[in-house]
Design an enzyme around this catalytic site. Structure first.
Site, PDB file in Angstrom:
ATOM      1  N   CYS A   1      57.647  20.848  68.267  1.00  0.00           N
ATOM      2  CA  CYS A   1      56.673  21.441  67.347  1.00  0.00           C
ATOM      3  C   CYS A   1      55.565  20.469  66.990  1.00  0.00           C
ATOM      4  CB  CYS A   1      57.378  21.922  66.082  1.00  0.00           C
ATOM      5  SG  CYS A   1      56.251  22.666  64.875  1.00  0.00           S
TER       6      CYS A   1
ATOM      7  N   GLU B   1      67.373   9.868  68.559  1.00  0.00           N
ATOM      8  CA  GLU B   1      66.209  10.496  69.189  1.00  0.00           C
ATOM      9  C   GLU B   1      65.623   9.534  70.218  1.00  0.00           C
ATOM     10  OE1 GLU B   1      63.768  12.560  70.818  1.00  0.00           O
ATOM     11  OE2 GLU B   1      64.616  13.667  69.107  1.00  0.00           O
TER      12      GLU B   1
ATOM     13  N   GLU C   1      44.346  45.331  52.983  1.00  0.00           N
ATOM     14  CA  GLU C   1      44.567  46.531  52.171  1.00  0.00           C
ATOM     15  C   GLU C   1      44.943  47.740  53.026  1.00  0.00           C
ATOM     16  OE1 GLU C   1      41.165  48.315  50.165  1.00  0.00           O
ATOM     17  OE2 GLU C   1      39.826  47.258  51.530  1.00  0.00           O
TER      18      GLU C   1
ATOM     19  N   GLY D   1      52.079  33.161  83.852  1.00  0.00           N
ATOM     20  CA  GLY D   1      53.058  33.620  82.884  1.00  0.00           C
ATOM     21  C   GLY D   1      52.418  34.435  81.781  1.00  0.00           C
TER      22      GLY D   1
ATOM     23  N   THR E   1      60.411  27.371  65.279  1.00  0.00           N
ATOM     24  CA  THR E   1      60.607  26.198  64.425  1.00  0.00           C
ATOM     25  C   THR E   1      61.204  26.543  63.066  1.00  0.00           C
ATOM     26  OG1 THR E   1      58.903  24.883  65.520  1.00  0.00           O
ATOM     27  CG2 THR E   1      59.379  24.338  63.225  1.00  0.00           C
TER      28      THR E   1
ATOM     29  N   ARG F   1      53.681  38.784  85.905  1.00  0.00           N
ATOM     30  CA  ARG F   1      54.582  39.480  86.815  1.00  0.00           C
ATOM     31  C   ARG F   1      54.553  40.994  86.626  1.00  0.00           C
ATOM     32  NH1 ARG F   1      58.070  35.119  85.027  1.00  0.00           N
ATOM     33  NH2 ARG F   1      58.348  33.572  86.689  1.00  0.00           N
TER      34      ARG F   1
ATOM     35  N   GLY G   1      71.368  10.424  72.629  1.00  0.00           N
ATOM     36  CA  GLY G   1      72.758  10.487  72.223  1.00  0.00           C
ATOM     37  C   GLY G   1      73.608  11.160  73.292  1.00  0.00           C
TER      38      GLY G   1
ATOM     39  N   GLU H   1      48.563  32.367  74.616  1.00  0.00           N
ATOM     40  CA  GLU H   1      47.857  31.500  73.668  1.00  0.00           C
ATOM     41  C   GLU H   1      46.964  30.498  74.391  1.00  0.00           C
ATOM     42  OE1 GLU H   1      50.955  31.487  69.885  1.00  0.00           O
ATOM     43  OE2 GLU H   1      51.196  29.990  71.458  1.00  0.00           O
TER      44      GLU H   1
END
Length: 450
Positions: A42, A34, A444, A173, A312, A197, A114, A180
């Site tokens: 996340c 990493e 309910e 967007g 995730t 759009r 990597g 959000e």
């Protein structure tokens, strides 16, 4: 041939870490590379910091709503730097937890990117290691459209590092990330303009859900410019001048910055050396079969770099099933049907199963029955707010099975999680109807719709 590792994982996001730990738990020798912080998108730039900002953005309306219950007026001001610092401290804490979990599992961590040398050899900085099996779990990243002035913009990755709160922000967007952050920034007190759009946000979600969220956003003074496309961005002494084209020609001056959170993401495949192993790529994503295997028999991939369902929990489940199949005692594959998801907008939304359009396409309009309820939750009665909750069930007529559930309203994600279990178990509408509801709750309503 003897290899350094039984499994080498490239990428320490949710999927990569889950795979490494599960495989090591079975006794496999596992290495992991990493180049950034542990936890991936996340933990560092997505789910966790975003949800903490969501919580922060709800306090102002809670202060106002409390007055309907007899509390006195509250005057409070957001300390933006304190919020950002607190969120960053939490992500650092989680980084440390991941480090301890990997250390406990005896997974060897290599700091660096990597890169494939051949099918069994990975280069990480000055190190070269070999592995029997290699898993690619490098995730994705936000991309920016190629238009003049794009260098003056930010992405969703950057918003968690802004030194001060934007007074006026444009979000380009209409996907769930853009929606959000539009709701978050409006809740925190910023003036928000969202450019989309099409005529509605959240393409691909159920139409009633899309409409309910969009109407609520507009009622909360989020200006949505529909059927519009950004053509250029110019930095001026007054701020950013954003030119658009669409149904109307618009020029917007933005005092602070523009967030391009939802203009797209792509798999993070650069500089992996995939050309050295002839991995098959389709539309920028790694091609895998149902067992997460690429066209190379010892190389696998999970998560957003495969561009299937970019969530995730999906990456985590894919990784764990891979480890179970190759290092455990069971061969299992991922079921991509009825995967629940949430949109942490305001109001919140959640969904599982087919949309009404998808169900009609699959079974015909006469082959399904739709149950829908829209009401004001009890919580909003005393504050006298006209905030609505939407609940919707889609039922296959011949079998009576519930094949889709959608909700817009408080705690939608918490409620849909339970509904998802029922749908995956094949519950019928008759079973829903026979279930006793918990009163008085919004949940309910899912068992009382007729």
């Amino acid at each position: 041939m003897k290899y350094d590792f039984d499994l080498f994982v490239i990428g320490a996001g949710s999927g990569g870490i889950a795979t490494a730990r599960r495989a090591a738990g079975y006794g496999a020798r596992v290495g992991l590379a990493e180049y950034d912080r542990l936890g991936g998108t996340c933990v560092n730039r997505g789910c966790i910091p975003k949800k903490l900002m969501v919580y922060t953005s709800h306090f102002p309306e809670s202060f106002v709503e409390s007055q309907g219950y007899g509390w006195s007026n509250v005057s409070s001001v957001l300390d933006w730097p304190k919020m950002i610092t607190s969120i960053q401290n939490e992500t650092k804490r989680l980084n440390g937890i991941y480090q301890k979990m990997l250390d406990t599992s005896k997974v060897k961590i290599f700091q660096g990117r990597g890169k494939f040398i051949d099918n069994h050899t990975i280069e990480v900085g000055k190190d070269k290691v070999t592995a029997d099996k290699i898993l690619i779990a490098v995730g994705g990243y936000p991309v920016k459209p190629n238009i003049p002035g794009i260098e003056h913009t930010i992405t969703s990755d950057d918003i968690f590092n802004l030194p001060k709160q934007p007074k006026r922000i444009v979000i380009w967007g209409g996907g769930y990330i853009g929606v959000e952050f539009a709701c978050i920034m409006r809740g925190l007190g910023s003036e928000v303009i969202q450019i989309i759009r099409r005529d509605k946000i959240l393409r691909g979600f159920d139409d009633d859900l899309r409409l309910a969220i969009q109407q609520s956003m507009e009622n909360n003074n989020i200006q949505i410019l529909k059927n519009s496309e950004v053509t250029s961005i110019e930095k001026t002494p007054q701020g950013l001048k954003i030119s658009t084209k669409g149904n109307k020609n618009n020029e917007i001056v933005l005092a602070d910055t523009i967030g391009l959170a939802a203009t797209g993401r792509k798999p993070n495949l650069d500089n992996l050396g995939l050309e050295n192993i002839n991995i098959e790529i389709n539309k920028g994503a790694i091609v895998v079969d149902q067992y997460n295997c690429t066209n190379q028999p010892n190389i696998y991939a999970v998560g957003d770099c495969t561009n299937r369902i970019n969530l995730t929990p999906v990456a985590i489940n894919e990784g764990r099933l891979f480890a179970d199949s190759h290092f455990g005692k069971s061969t299992r594959i991922m079921n991509y049907e009825n995967v629940p998801s949430a949109i942490f907008s305001n109001p919140e939304a959640a969904t599982v199963g087919l949309t009404e359009f998808e169900a009609s396409e699959q079974y015909g309009e006469n082959g399904i029955k739709v149950y829908k309820s829209q009401f004001r939750p009890m919580y909003y009665v005393l504050p006298e707010k006209e905030e609505k909750t939407l609940m919707k069930l889609i039922v296959h007529k011949d079998s009576d099975r519930v094949i889709g559930a959608h909700m817009v309203g408080n705690y939608a994600s918490e409620i849909i999680q339970g509904i998802a279990i029922a749908i995956n178990a094949g519950a019928t509408k008759a079973i829903f109807d026979a279930t006793v509801g918990i009163h008085p709750t919004s949940a309910e309503e899912f068992v009382t719709m007729r």
